[in-house]
Design an enzyme around this catalytic site. Sequence first.
Site, PDB file in Angstrom:
ATOM      1  N   THR A 127     -14.228  21.612 -14.220  1.00  0.00           N
ATOM      2  CA  THR A 127     -13.276  21.948 -15.263  1.00  0.00           C
ATOM      3  C   THR A 127     -13.706  21.392 -16.614  1.00  0.00           C
ATOM      4  O   THR A 127     -14.407  20.363 -16.669  1.00  0.00           O
ATOM      5  CB  THR A 127     -11.888  21.362 -14.913  1.00  0.00           C
ATOM      6  N   TYR A 151      -6.959  13.931 -13.189  1.00  0.00           N
ATOM      7  CA  TYR A 151      -7.554  15.203 -12.732  1.00  0.00           C
ATOM      8  C   TYR A 151      -8.998  15.311 -13.233  1.00  0.00           C
ATOM      9  O   TYR A 151      -9.926  15.622 -12.477  1.00  0.00           O
ATOM     10  CB  TYR A 151      -6.696  16.359 -13.247  1.00  0.00           C
TER      11      TYR A 151
END
Length: 337
Positions: A127, A151
Amino acid sequence: MRVLVCGGAGYIGSHMVRRLIRAGHTPVVFDNMSTGHAWALKEAFMGAEEKGITPVAVEGDVLNLQALETLFDNHEFDAVMHFSARSLVSESVEKPELYYHGILVGSLNLLAVANRAKIDNFIFSSTASVYGTPECMPIEENCLTKPITPYGHATKMVEMILEDYAQAHGLKSVALRYFNAAGADPEGGLGELHEPETHLIPNVLRAILGQTPPLEIFGNDYPTPDGTCIRDYVYVNDVADAHLLALEKLAGQSERGFTAYNIGSGRGFSVLEVMAAAERVTGQWVPYKFAHRRAGDPPVLVAAAEKARKELGWSPQLPILDEIIRTAWNFMNSRAA
Ligand SMILES: NC(=O)c1ccc[n+]([C@@H]2O[C@H](COP(=O)([O-])OP(=O)(O)OC[C@H]3O[C@@H](n4cnc5c(N)ncnc54)[C@H](O)[C@@H]3O)[C@@H](O)[C@H]2O)c1
């Protein structure tokens, strides 16, 4: 090739499964169905039979090592694609333990069983969050990776693990650092449906359809031209195509190694610009209100995707924001019908 698609019932995973079948590969989906959809799998599998392909779906959790061992005992694979993780950035700030555990243990389990079965082609869904608040723009892969959320931290750690696996076990792996995946397959039946939904485009469209209260815009005081966050929206089928190209590259590669690629369109749009595009596509106003900034949201994230172009031969087939939004709008209307 026989490809294990962990998380293949999810948004990007289901588009991947359909793409794999179209390209003549056999997907084996492993998914705990926490955010995945049975209808998406059914849609993604359609047309497989005519191609002589028998796709497989197995319900299970990557956190369950025994379930993964059974899966690998029962099936042979040439490659693994790992989409199976929670991905709510704000939730990761509130519950870091959930994200470190889910992302790290899930990935370590998968790597352990893949290594034992001598499967050395591994593609990981990374990501743009690994860059945190980037110091260079557009962001190149060699820009500093300094995540600002659990995350992002956990995802970056998986990239480091993949690098170490190359050295220790001869793994060949690719991390595709997606920016904001968006849109839906024009063939129909597949699209983005998360609950809760945190992604901007489906939320803008839901607000237009009156399915939700007015859209909340988190922060209008960022250092951007209109004060709202700027993001890079990349078409979901282009994300899936990047995996197909990465798969070919890994299959043809003899030497071990890890490579990270940005998967983004290279263009940034602010929240207000996305709303304006949605209004052009739908011909309707977006009801909205401004709200406070969210934790973990950098002002601008735009990819430099030259490396993926050069080394994978990847280029976005649908780079126009209005067209991406149109596919998402068609999907939403088809589900509402
Ligand atoms: N959507 C984006 O824009 C975006 C951007 C960057 C990175 N990513 C990453 O891409 C991946 C897929 O994203 P998505 O938007 O398709 O998410 P999604 O939630 O739609 O799909 C994830 C799938 O994985 C499954 N899953 C989750 N935890 C699992 C577990 N422990 N065991 C087995 N299956 C599990 C879910 O049921 C779901 O089908 C995620 O890892 C996400 O972090 C997505």
